[in-house]
Design a protein around this motif. Sequence first.
Motif, PDB file in Angstrom:
ATOM      1  N   PHE A 151       0.953  -1.310  -0.032  1.00  0.00           N
ATOM      2  CA  PHE A 151      -0.107  -0.121   0.063  1.00  0.00           C
ATOM      3  C   PHE A 151       0.788   1.127   0.031  1.00  0.00           C
ATOM      4  CE2 PHE A 151      -2.250   3.224   2.353  1.00  0.00           C
ATOM      5  CZ  PHE A 151      -3.207   3.680   1.246  1.00  0.00           C
ATOM      6  N   ILE A 152       1.708   1.205   0.879  1.00  0.00           N
ATOM      7  CA  ILE A 152       2.681   2.435   0.999  1.00  0.00           C
ATOM      8  C   ILE A 152       3.673   2.590  -0.081  1.00  0.00           C
ATOM      9  CG2 ILE A 152       4.664   3.414   2.430  1.00  0.00           C
ATOM     10  CD1 ILE A 152       1.735   3.624   3.695  1.00  0.00           C
ATOM     11  N   ASP A 153       4.358   1.557  -0.615  1.00  0.00           N
ATOM     12  CA  ASP A 153       5.262   1.603  -1.757  1.00  0.00           C
ATOM     13  C   ASP A 153       4.906   1.521  -3.034  1.00  0.00           C
ATOM     14  OD1 ASP A 153       7.259   1.280   0.505  1.00  0.00           O
ATOM     15  OD2 ASP A 153       7.512  -0.711   0.290  1.00  0.00           O
TER      16      ASP A 153
ATOM     17  N   GLY B  60      14.120  -3.676  -5.379  1.00  0.00           N
ATOM     18  CA  GLY B  60      14.801  -4.408  -4.329  1.00  0.00           C
ATOM     19  C   GLY B  60      14.037  -4.487  -3.177  1.00  0.00           C
ATOM     20  N   SER B  61      14.692  -4.808  -2.132  1.00  0.00           N
ATOM     21  CA  SER B  61      13.971  -5.053  -0.782  1.00  0.00           C
ATOM     22  C   SER B  61      14.024  -3.609   0.005  1.00  0.00           C
ATOM     23  CB  SER B  61      15.081  -5.817   0.090  1.00  0.00           C
ATOM     24  OG  SER B  61      16.295  -5.409   0.153  1.00  0.00           O
ATOM     25  N   TYR B  62      14.806  -2.703  -0.546  1.00  0.00           N
ATOM     26  CA  TYR B  62      14.909  -1.360   0.043  1.00  0.00           C
ATOM     27  C   TYR B  62      14.855  -0.144  -1.035  1.00  0.00           C
ATOM     28  CZ  TYR B  62      19.549   0.106  -0.441  1.00  0.00           C
ATOM     29  OH  TYR B  62      20.953   0.647  -1.030  1.00  0.00           O
ATOM     30  N   GLY B  63      14.712  -0.640  -2.319  1.00  0.00           N
ATOM     31  CA  GLY B  63      14.691   0.560  -3.297  1.00  0.00           C
ATOM     32  C   GLY B  63      13.866   0.410  -4.461  1.00  0.00           C
ATOM     33  N   ILE B  64      13.571   1.325  -5.021  1.00  0.00           N
ATOM     34  CA  ILE B  64      12.666   1.157  -6.186  1.00  0.00           C
ATOM     35  C   ILE B  64      13.390   2.137  -7.319  1.00  0.00           C
ATOM     36  CG2 ILE B  64      10.583   1.648  -7.448  1.00  0.00           C
ATOM     37  CD1 ILE B  64       9.258   1.807  -4.874  1.00  0.00           C
ATOM     38  N   VAL B  65      13.886   1.250  -8.472  1.00  0.00           N
ATOM     39  CA  VAL B  65      14.559   2.109  -9.604  1.00  0.00           C
ATOM     40  C   VAL B  65      13.777   2.293 -10.846  1.00  0.00           C
ATOM     41  CG1 VAL B  65      16.879   1.830 -11.039  1.00  0.00           C
ATOM     42  CG2 VAL B  65      16.493   0.772  -8.530  1.00  0.00           C
ATOM     43  N   TYR B  66      14.048   3.497 -11.182  1.00  0.00           N
ATOM     44  CA  TYR B  66      13.351   4.113 -12.267  1.00  0.00           C
ATOM     45  C   TYR B  66      14.332   4.519 -13.458  1.00  0.00           C
ATOM     46  CZ  TYR B  66       9.760   5.000  -8.604  1.00  0.00           C
ATOM     47  OH  TYR B  66       8.913   4.963  -7.574  1.00  0.00           O
ATOM     48  N   LEU B  67      13.823   4.481 -14.599  1.00  0.00           N
ATOM     49  CA  LEU B  67      14.406   4.979 -15.637  1.00  0.00           C
ATOM     50  C   LEU B  67      13.758   6.357 -15.998  1.00  0.00           C
ATOM     51  CD1 LEU B  67      16.461   5.143 -18.066  1.00  0.00           C
ATOM     52  CD2 LEU B  67      14.819   3.615 -19.435  1.00  0.00           C
TER      53      LEU B  67
ATOM     54  N   VAL C 219      19.293   7.207 -14.247  1.00  0.00           N
ATOM     55  CA  VAL C 219      18.674   6.355 -13.441  1.00  0.00           C
ATOM     56  C   VAL C 219      18.303   6.957 -12.081  1.00  0.00           C
ATOM     57  CG1 VAL C 219      18.930   4.098 -11.974  1.00  0.00           C
ATOM     58  CG2 VAL C 219      19.429   4.059 -14.528  1.00  0.00           C
ATOM     59  N   VAL C 220      17.123   6.802 -11.598  1.00  0.00           N
ATOM     60  CA  VAL C 220      17.038   7.427 -10.008  1.00  0.00           C
ATOM     61  C   VAL C 220      16.369   6.308  -9.360  1.00  0.00           C
ATOM     62  CG1 VAL C 220      15.090   8.955  -8.962  1.00  0.00           C
ATOM     63  CG2 VAL C 220      16.011   9.602 -11.287  1.00  0.00           C
ATOM     64  N   LYS C 221      17.009   6.279  -8.154  1.00  0.00           N
ATOM     65  CA  LYS C 221      16.666   5.163  -7.255  1.00  0.00           C
ATOM     66  C   LYS C 221      16.093   5.920  -5.982  1.00  0.00           C
ATOM     67  CE  LYS C 221      18.467   1.168  -4.632  1.00  0.00           C
ATOM     68  NZ  LYS C 221      19.578   0.291  -4.593  1.00  0.00           N
ATOM     69  N   GLN C 222      14.926   5.210  -5.544  1.00  0.00           N
ATOM     70  CA  GLN C 222      14.079   5.938  -4.266  1.00  0.00           C
ATOM     71  C   GLN C 222      14.231   4.839  -3.296  1.00  0.00           C
ATOM     72  OE1 GLN C 222       9.987   5.513  -4.973  1.00  0.00           O
ATOM     73  NE2 GLN C 222       9.567   6.882  -3.309  1.00  0.00           N
ATOM     74  N   LEU C 223      14.446   5.366  -2.116  1.00  0.00           N
ATOM     75  CA  LEU C 223      14.362   4.322  -1.089  1.00  0.00           C
ATOM     76  C   LEU C 223      12.592   4.288  -0.655  1.00  0.00           C
ATOM     77  CD1 LEU C 223      15.557   3.289   1.744  1.00  0.00           C
ATOM     78  CD2 LEU C 223      14.937   5.432   2.768  1.00  0.00           C
TER      79      LEU C 223
ATOM     80  N   PHE D  74      29.885  -4.303 -17.022  1.00  0.00           N
ATOM     81  CA  PHE D  74      29.743  -2.987 -16.406  1.00  0.00           C
ATOM     82  C   PHE D  74      29.399  -3.466 -15.105  1.00  0.00           C
ATOM     83  CE2 PHE D  74      30.152  -1.500 -20.798  1.00  0.00           C
ATOM     84  CZ  PHE D  74      30.478  -0.154 -20.635  1.00  0.00           C
ATOM     85  N   LEU D  75      29.774  -2.952 -13.980  1.00  0.00           N
ATOM     86  CA  LEU D  75      29.317  -3.095 -12.742  1.00  0.00           C
ATOM     87  C   LEU D  75      28.343  -2.190 -12.088  1.00  0.00           C
ATOM     88  CD1 LEU D  75      30.054  -5.445 -10.558  1.00  0.00           C
ATOM     89  CD2 LEU D  75      31.760  -3.910  -9.868  1.00  0.00           C
ATOM     90  N   ILE D  76      27.383  -2.781 -11.440  1.00  0.00           N
ATOM     91  CA  ILE D  76      26.181  -2.251 -10.997  1.00  0.00           C
ATOM     92  C   ILE D  76      25.690  -2.491  -9.728  1.00  0.00           C
ATOM     93  CG2 ILE D  76      25.258  -1.240 -13.494  1.00  0.00           C
ATOM     94  CD1 ILE D  76      22.917  -3.306 -13.009  1.00  0.00           C
ATOM     95  N   ASP D  77      24.821  -1.772  -8.940  1.00  0.00           N
ATOM     96  CA  ASP D  77      24.144  -2.106  -7.629  1.00  0.00           C
ATOM     97  C   ASP D  77      25.026  -2.258  -6.594  1.00  0.00           C
ATOM     98  OD1 ASP D  77      22.593  -2.979  -5.623  1.00  0.00           O
ATOM     99  OD2 ASP D  77      21.481  -4.195  -6.769  1.00  0.00           O
TER     100      ASP D  77
END
Length: 274
Positions: free
Chosen positions: A11-13, A35-42, A53-57, A164-167
Amino acid sequence: MRLIRKIYQSFIDKPFKEGMVLNGRYVVLNIIGAGSYGIVYLCNDLKTEENRVVKQLRPSKRRNKKEIGLFENETSVLGRLNHPNMPSLYEAFSDNEYFFYVMSFIEGDNLEDLIFFKKKTFNERESLLILDQLLELVDYLHKKDIYHQDLRIPNILLKNNEPFLIDFGLSKKGATAAPIQSPASSLQKKQEGILEMKQQDYYDLGEILLYLLYTTYSSKNKKALPWTEELSLEMQTVYLLKRLLGINKHYTDISEISADLHAALKANEKAHSP
């Protein structure tokens, strides 16, 4: 209790919808990860007209000090990177107690998708060459006192056969510069902790190499066997893998791995030369 938590989080996320503008600048194009603690947007940057890339807690985590700490740590690690094969941090911002950071967009397929969905295969030499390039990336991180701790095939993108290394969400920063007044035991513990983090990255590299090598394996036995029996590899490659995975004596330094890796490449080239 767990079910209630999941319902609360769902509901919150709720992720932002396509077209939403974040920080008055970043237009959401789509969601590319969660992921478990983040949402990733293009997103598209309205100022530069480039994709970012924008990552949101996750909103459900925004009052959790531990989760905020992980998010801030990842932002801090990214801010220390300056490598063409790793994401660059542009900025971090908050809006109505929502936390975000912005990084470069690296276009490419991750190894997990390539292996399991696109059925791409890598022979022994190709696998070793990818490991050689990954080793250079890990060496760069370790020299900056950064330990990735989550080297997995979903976190490696391949673009023009270059990794290429990410995350960097689980990355840790070491403490190589101990205060002069630190007791010897404290310094020893720090050194042991750094070695442990190094060897975790080495072990993960070994697992990645195994994934690559198994792409050309065709099972003829109904019963699963150890990789040492299933894979037909040069002796030097087996030796390299056993040390990376801690089956034999652990590696303590990247220079050791590099020497054995190049020995394996040389042996493979010799075995397949006309």
